[in-house]
Structure formats: C-alpha cells, structure tokens
Design a protein around this motif. Structure first.
Motif: not given
Length: 131
Positions: A21-24, A28-32, A37-41, A60-74
């Motif tokens: 569902l990433g193309v929608f 990005r909605f999940y990470t805030g 997310g709307i732009l990707q949609l 790679a664990g380098e994606f950041r959420d809305v608070d600029e924290k890395r999304v690293r935990r599986w």
C-alpha cells in the motif's frame, strides 16, 4: 546512536503495509507523516520512484517518523541496544550465539589472510630464477 533518536513505531509494520500500500502513502500515514502521505496518494508514490526510495529507507532503518526519529525497531515491543528493558532468555541466547559466530568469523578471516600471504610468498619464490 542514542535511543531517544529511535521511534516507537515499528519498521516491520511500516514495511509490511508499505510494500502493498506504499504507493498510496500508507506507511507515511502510519508514521504520522500525513501531508506527505497525501502527496504520495495523489502521485501514486511519485510514480513508484518515491515509494521505492521509501521502502529502501525503511528496510535500512533510516526512514524517519513525524518527530524525525528513525523507524528502526522491527517490532514495537523490541528493546533497543542500551535500553534498560530486559530482553528475554531466548534473545540472550541468540545474542550469545551471534557473538560466538562473530568471533569465529574473525578467526576465519585471519586464517584466510595468513594463507593468502603464504601462497603469495610461495608464488614469488617460484617465479624467481634459481640463484
């Protein structure tokens, strides 16, 4: 890396919803990140390129959420290194085995380097004319 730089959101979940569902913009909605997310949609994941870039960053664990924290935990309940939380006995056993494998791989690397030096010196001696 400081544990305060680690998001509470799960990389596993972001990847699991991002692949189909990433193309929608679902990841990005999940990470805030609602606006992007709307732009990707609206752009179908930047015609797939933006989506692919995000999937690589998440894996790679380098994606950041809305608070600029890395999304690293599986998984959301996985403690990070340096965390004060107790990691279960199975995880301790896995980490112990992993340390043993690292040690064995280091020794194997040293042996391969030694054999390469021995073979190189033997080749050099055979290449020289007898004197």
């Amino acid at each position: 890396m400081d544990s305060s730089d680690i998001s509470d959101r799960s990389r596993g979940v972001a990847l699991a919803i991002g692949i189909p569902l990433g193309v929608f913009g679902a990841h990005r909605f999940y990470t805030g990140k609602v606006l992007t997310g709307i732009l990707q949609l609206g752009t179908m994941g930047g015609l797939g390129l933006w989506w692919l870039y995000d999937m690589i960053l998440i894996a790679a664990g380098e994606f950041r959420d809305v608070d600029e924290k890395r999304v690293r935990r599986w998984w959301e309940d996985t403690p990070m290194a340096g965390s004060q939380e107790r990691i279960g006995p199975q995880m301790e056993a896995v980490l112990y085995e992993l340390d043993g494998l690292r040690s064995e791989m280091g020794e194997l690397g040293e042996r391969v380097d030694f054999m390469e030096r021995v073979l190189t010196s033997a080749k050099e001696r055979d290449a020289l004319p007898p004197g």
